[in-house]
Design a protein around this motif. Sequence first.
Motif, short mmCIF file in Angstrom:
data_model
loop_
_atom_site.label_atom_id
_atom_site.label_comp_id
_atom_site.label_asym_id
_atom_site.label_seq_id
_atom_site.Cartn_x
_atom_site.Cartn_y
_atom_site.Cartn_z
N PHE A 84 -0.66 -64.82 68.13
CA PHE A 84 0.38 -64.75 66.77
C PHE A 84 0.46 -66.04 66.43
O PHE A 84 0.79 -67.09 67.44
CB PHE A 84 1.49 -64.17 67.47
CG PHE A 84 2.73 -64.30 66.54
CD1 PHE A 84 3.91 -64.92 67.02
CD2 PHE A 84 2.63 -63.69 65.18
CE1 PHE A 84 5.00 -65.18 66.26
CE2 PHE A 84 3.71 -64.00 64.38
CZ PHE A 84 4.77 -64.44 64.98
N ASP A 85 0.67 -66.39 65.24
CA ASP A 85 1.07 -67.85 64.49
C ASP A 85 2.30 -67.77 63.74
O ASP A 85 1.99 -67.13 62.77
CB ASP A 85 -0.16 -68.34 64.10
CG ASP A 85 0.05 -69.79 63.48
OD1 ASP A 85 -0.77 -70.52 63.13
OD2 ASP A 85 1.15 -70.18 63.61
N PRO A 86 3.48 -68.25 64.21
CA PRO A 86 4.68 -68.07 63.36
C PRO A 86 4.31 -68.57 62.23
O PRO A 86 5.14 -68.47 61.14
CB PRO A 86 5.73 -68.73 64.30
CG PRO A 86 4.83 -69.02 65.21
CD PRO A 86 3.64 -68.68 65.53
N LYS A 87 3.60 -69.66 61.85
CA LYS A 87 3.40 -70.50 60.80
C LYS A 87 2.87 -69.74 59.79
O LYS A 87 3.10 -69.66 58.42
CB LYS A 87 2.39 -71.73 60.87
CG LYS A 87 3.08 -73.05 61.78
CD LYS A 87 1.99 -74.24 61.61
CE LYS A 87 0.93 -74.15 61.79
NZ LYS A 87 0.45 -73.43 63.26
N LEU A 88 2.12 -68.50 60.02
CA LEU A 88 1.64 -67.52 59.17
C LEU A 88 2.63 -66.71 58.51
O LEU A 88 2.66 -66.38 57.26
CB LEU A 88 0.39 -66.45 59.63
CG LEU A 88 -0.83 -67.23 60.23
CD1 LEU A 88 -1.68 -66.23 61.10
CD2 LEU A 88 -1.50 -67.93 59.23
#
Length: 261
Positions: free
Chosen positions: A39-43
């Motif tokens: 999971f990449d919160p930046k996305l």
Amino acid sequence: KRGNIYLSGAGPSAWHEEYPVAKGKRQSPVDINTNKTKFDPKLAADPLTIRFSDSCCQSIVNTGISFQVTSNGAGCELSGGPLDSTYQFAQFHAHWGAYLKTTGSEHTVDGVSYPAELHLVHWNTKYDDFKDAVDKPDGLAVIAVFFKRGKEHPGFGKIQDLFSKIPAKGAKVNIDFEFNPGLLMPPDSENYWTYLGSLTTPPLYESVTWIVMKEPLEVSVEQIAILRTLLWETPNGVSQMYNNFRPPVPLRDRVIRASFG
Ligand SMILES: COc1cccc(N2C=Cc3cc(S(N)(=O)=O)sc3S2(=O)=O)c1
Ligand SMILES: [Zn+2]
């Protein structure tokens, strides 16, 4: 016939003979192992912005390996999420399997295939045009949407109604009605996986930022069958088009990021 890249010789497993990049480090499709995605919160912080318009689809052509709806890209742009610039819509096509088979998609999720997979191809507008972008590392962005059997999708049916008009490789007809490719996005298009990959057919350029929608789009079992009414050349003459998919290739040193937790 030589022309059929899936059925001539040993098919996808032989593509490396003419296209050595087939064994490259960022090839597609791949299996999406959901235990290994990150999971990449930046996305989520910079949401993917998918804009389509009613007037962007000009024509549909039989490419000999799929149908292809081509667009001049007017009002159809993609940005945000994993993308550092604006990409313009160029075309959509699909890949599918055989009657009564479970295979058909190119990407798989935890080893499971869907009956078909739609690809919406966009090119990076930092380049002059599609042909300039197509072989650059950040040249293309392709949205992949899995098809699953369920209720009929009337919108996709409008495109399928044109299949009988493009019976052979190279056949092309204009689309004289409004068709918004946004109709082909799943209800929830916030949740996706993304990774750096390639074209899934020769020339297999390693130029694609893949954006694979987690939620499939429902189409009817009849609509999956209608895909196979398109025709292509095979070593035994003209026949129904199916199994026009490349199986997953090794992920190598890549991590697939998720836009969702
Ligand atoms: C000069 O290079 C060109 C010119 C015209 C078209 C193409 N292409 C070839 C294959 C191919 C495969 C795609 S997929 N299945 O990964 O979405 S998208 C795509 S393409 O870029 O349209 C390349
Ligand atoms: Zn494709």
